[in-house]
Write a protein that holds these residues in place. Sequence first.
Motif, mmCIF file in Angstrom:
data_model
loop_
_atom_site.group_PDB
_atom_site.id
_atom_site.type_symbol
_atom_site.label_atom_id
_atom_site.label_comp_id
_atom_site.label_asym_id
_atom_site.label_seq_id
_atom_site.Cartn_x
_atom_site.Cartn_y
_atom_site.Cartn_z
ATOM 1 N N GLN A 71 -8.279 -8.582 5.026
ATOM 2 C CA GLN A 71 -7.048 -9.359 5.176
ATOM 3 C C GLN A 71 -6.008 -8.947 4.141
ATOM 4 O O GLN A 71 -5.043 -9.659 3.905
ATOM 5 C CB GLN A 71 -7.360 -10.857 5.039
ATOM 6 N N ILE A 72 -6.219 -7.803 3.524
ATOM 7 C CA ILE A 72 -5.304 -7.309 2.488
ATOM 8 C C ILE A 72 -4.186 -6.485 3.126
ATOM 9 O O ILE A 72 -4.432 -5.639 3.981
ATOM 10 C CB ILE A 72 -6.055 -6.438 1.467
ATOM 11 N N VAL A 73 -2.971 -6.742 2.691
ATOM 12 C CA VAL A 73 -1.820 -5.907 3.045
ATOM 13 C C VAL A 73 -1.189 -5.447 1.745
ATOM 14 O O VAL A 73 -0.909 -6.258 0.851
ATOM 15 C CB VAL A 73 -0.791 -6.670 3.895
ATOM 16 N N ALA A 74 -0.999 -4.157 1.602
ATOM 17 C CA ALA A 74 -0.417 -3.604 0.374
ATOM 18 C C ALA A 74 1.087 -3.466 0.512
ATOM 19 O O ALA A 74 1.587 -3.077 1.569
ATOM 20 C CB ALA A 74 -1.038 -2.250 0.071
ATOM 21 N N MET A 75 1.797 -3.810 -0.551
ATOM 22 C CA MET A 75 3.227 -3.510 -0.608
ATOM 23 C C MET A 75 3.460 -2.540 -1.753
ATOM 24 O O MET A 75 3.078 -2.799 -2.891
ATOM 25 C CB MET A 75 4.080 -4.766 -0.816
ATOM 26 N N LEU A 76 4.068 -1.405 -1.436
ATOM 27 C CA LEU A 76 4.392 -0.393 -2.439
ATOM 28 C C LEU A 76 5.892 -0.397 -2.646
ATOM 29 O O LEU A 76 6.659 -0.106 -1.719
ATOM 30 C CB LEU A 76 3.920 0.995 -1.984
ATOM 31 N N GLN A 115 2.650 6.771 -5.472
ATOM 32 C CA GLN A 115 2.618 6.270 -4.097
ATOM 33 C C GLN A 115 1.323 6.707 -3.421
ATOM 34 O O GLN A 115 0.639 5.900 -2.773
ATOM 35 C CB GLN A 115 3.829 6.807 -3.323
ATOM 36 N N ASP A 116 0.959 7.977 -3.581
ATOM 37 C CA ASP A 116 -0.274 8.488 -2.979
ATOM 38 C C ASP A 116 -1.507 7.837 -3.594
ATOM 39 O O ASP A 116 -2.485 7.543 -2.894
ATOM 40 C CB ASP A 116 -0.350 10.007 -3.147
ATOM 41 N N GLU A 117 -1.472 7.613 -4.898
ATOM 42 C CA GLU A 117 -2.602 6.981 -5.579
ATOM 43 C C GLU A 117 -2.845 5.579 -5.036
ATOM 44 O O GLU A 117 -3.993 5.187 -4.762
ATOM 45 C CB GLU A 117 -2.322 6.922 -7.087
ATOM 46 N N TYR A 118 -1.774 4.835 -4.852
ATOM 47 C CA TYR A 118 -1.909 3.473 -4.325
ATOM 48 C C TYR A 118 -2.314 3.475 -2.848
ATOM 49 O O TYR A 118 -3.104 2.638 -2.417
ATOM 50 C CB TYR A 118 -0.612 2.701 -4.512
ATOM 51 N N PRO A 139 2.224 13.961 0.135
ATOM 52 C CA PRO A 139 1.056 14.368 0.925
ATOM 53 C C PRO A 139 0.236 13.169 1.400
ATOM 54 O O PRO A 139 -0.279 13.169 2.523
ATOM 55 C CB PRO A 139 0.254 15.235 -0.065
ATOM 56 N N GLY A 140 0.106 12.148 0.550
ATOM 57 C CA GLY A 140 -0.659 10.968 0.930
ATOM 58 C C GLY A 140 -0.034 10.222 2.088
ATOM 59 O O GLY A 140 -0.742 9.709 2.965
ATOM 60 N N LEU A 141 1.285 10.158 2.108
ATOM 61 C CA LEU A 141 1.980 9.507 3.214
ATOM 62 C C LEU A 141 1.769 10.294 4.495
ATOM 63 O O LEU A 141 1.540 9.719 5.565
ATOM 64 C CB LEU A 141 3.468 9.373 2.901
ATOM 65 N N ALA A 142 1.808 11.620 4.389
ATOM 66 C CA ALA A 142 1.564 12.459 5.562
ATOM 67 C C ALA A 142 0.159 12.221 6.112
ATOM 68 O O ALA A 142 -0.042 12.131 7.326
ATOM 69 C CB ALA A 142 1.753 13.930 5.199
ATOM 70 N N SER A 143 -0.819 12.094 5.212
ATOM 71 C CA SER A 143 -2.198 11.849 5.641
ATOM 72 C C SER A 143 -2.331 10.488 6.311
ATOM 73 O O SER A 143 -3.028 10.349 7.326
ATOM 74 C CB SER A 143 -3.144 11.932 4.439
ATOM 75 N N ALA A 144 -1.661 9.471 5.738
ATOM 76 C CA ALA A 144 -1.721 8.125 6.312
ATOM 77 C C ALA A 144 -1.122 8.118 7.713
ATOM 78 O O ALA A 144 -1.650 7.467 8.628
ATOM 79 C CB ALA A 144 -0.983 7.135 5.412
ATOM 80 N N MET A 145 -0.034 8.853 7.899
ATOM 81 C CA MET A 145 0.582 8.939 9.221
ATOM 82 C C MET A 145 -0.336 9.660 10.199
ATOM 83 O O MET A 145 -0.475 9.243 11.352
ATOM 84 C CB MET A 145 1.930 9.670 9.118
ATOM 85 N N LYS A 146 -0.987 10.713 9.744
ATOM 86 C CA LYS A 146 -1.895 11.467 10.611
ATOM 87 C C LYS A 146 -3.079 10.615 11.053
ATOM 88 O O LYS A 146 -3.548 10.722 12.193
ATOM 89 C CB LYS A 146 -2.376 12.717 9.880
ATOM 90 N N ARG A 147 -3.562 9.742 10.140
ATOM 91 C CA ARG A 147 -4.678 8.862 10.490
ATOM 92 C C ARG A 147 -4.257 7.740 11.425
ATOM 93 O O ARG A 147 -5.088 7.072 12.029
ATOM 94 C CB ARG A 147 -5.274 8.240 9.222
ATOM 95 N N GLY A 148 -2.966 7.490 11.503
ATOM 96 C CA GLY A 148 -2.483 6.384 12.323
ATOM 97 C C GLY A 148 -2.533 5.057 11.597
ATOM 98 O O GLY A 148 -2.609 4.001 12.239
ATOM 99 N N ASP A 149 -2.494 5.086 10.246
ATOM 100 C CA ASP A 149 -2.507 3.846 9.476
ATOM 101 C C ASP A 149 -1.289 2.990 9.833
ATOM 102 O O ASP A 149 -0.221 3.516 10.171
ATOM 103 C CB ASP A 149 -2.477 4.147 7.969
ATOM 104 N N ALA A 150 -1.467 1.667 9.739
ATOM 105 C CA ALA A 150 -0.364 0.738 10.013
ATOM 106 C C ALA A 150 0.604 0.761 8.834
ATOM 107 O O ALA A 150 0.258 0.333 7.728
ATOM 108 C CB ALA A 150 -0.909 -0.664 10.232
ATOM 109 N N LEU A 151 1.799 1.262 9.046
ATOM 110 C CA LEU A 151 2.804 1.406 7.990
ATOM 111 C C LEU A 151 4.117 0.782 8.449
ATOM 112 O O LEU A 151 4.539 0.976 9.586
ATOM 113 C CB LEU A 151 3.039 2.885 7.657
ATOM 114 N N VAL A 152 4.754 0.047 7.535
ATOM 115 C CA VAL A 152 6.078 -0.511 7.800
ATOM 116 C C VAL A 152 6.994 -0.071 6.660
ATOM 117 O O VAL A 152 6.659 -0.250 5.480
ATOM 118 C CB VAL A 152 6.052 -2.051 7.874
#
Length: 202
Positions: A71-76, A115-118, A139-152
């Motif tokens: 139930q965790i949502v991260a805000m960066l 950002q990538d570390e978090y 690079p971390g953001l690119a990986s998150a997008m490739k995985r299909g992570d929920a990002l806003v």
Amino acid sequence: MDEAPGPRAGLASLADVARAADVSISTVSRVVNGQTNRAGRETVARVMQAVERLGYRPNHAGRSLRRRESQIVAMLAPNLDNPAMAAIAASTEAALREAGYVMILCDTHDRADLQDEYLEAMRAQMARAAVLVSAVASPGLASAMKRGDALVFVNRRNPMGPGAFVGVDNLRVGADAADFLRECGVRRAATLAPALASSTIA
């Protein structure tokens, strides 16, 4: 003869509750997870009374491991000293809390490496989603997008492609400001803007 001691408050299991309520473990699981439409009213009441009496608390960590989510949502956010960032964080946290989520706030200092570390740390915590305020390409953001992570993305559009975006409609704000100045009798107005345009127009 003394009765055998029951489970200590907060340490009761589903099996303990099921035994106390004289129902199956699956029935207890459904009731504590809100699926009360699949059990009779008296059964639900009996289970809830046993939950209260034994001090049962759901094991959210175990549930997260089973479902591979939490139930965790991260805000960066890039700069928590900025009052605007603090206001965005406060309103987002309130909305998430009302929806049953817990927000973890991370200060990236506008650095791609942080950002990538978090992003990786929140992935390890099986966060349900990440809200990125003024995100930067990494690079971390690119990986998150490739995985299909929920990002806003908030305040700045995804610097690496499409994505859900929440921001100010700068064109509308500018028009409203011009209308206000005209109503105040101002006929010659100046506009100050940064040299580099940012993607904050909704």
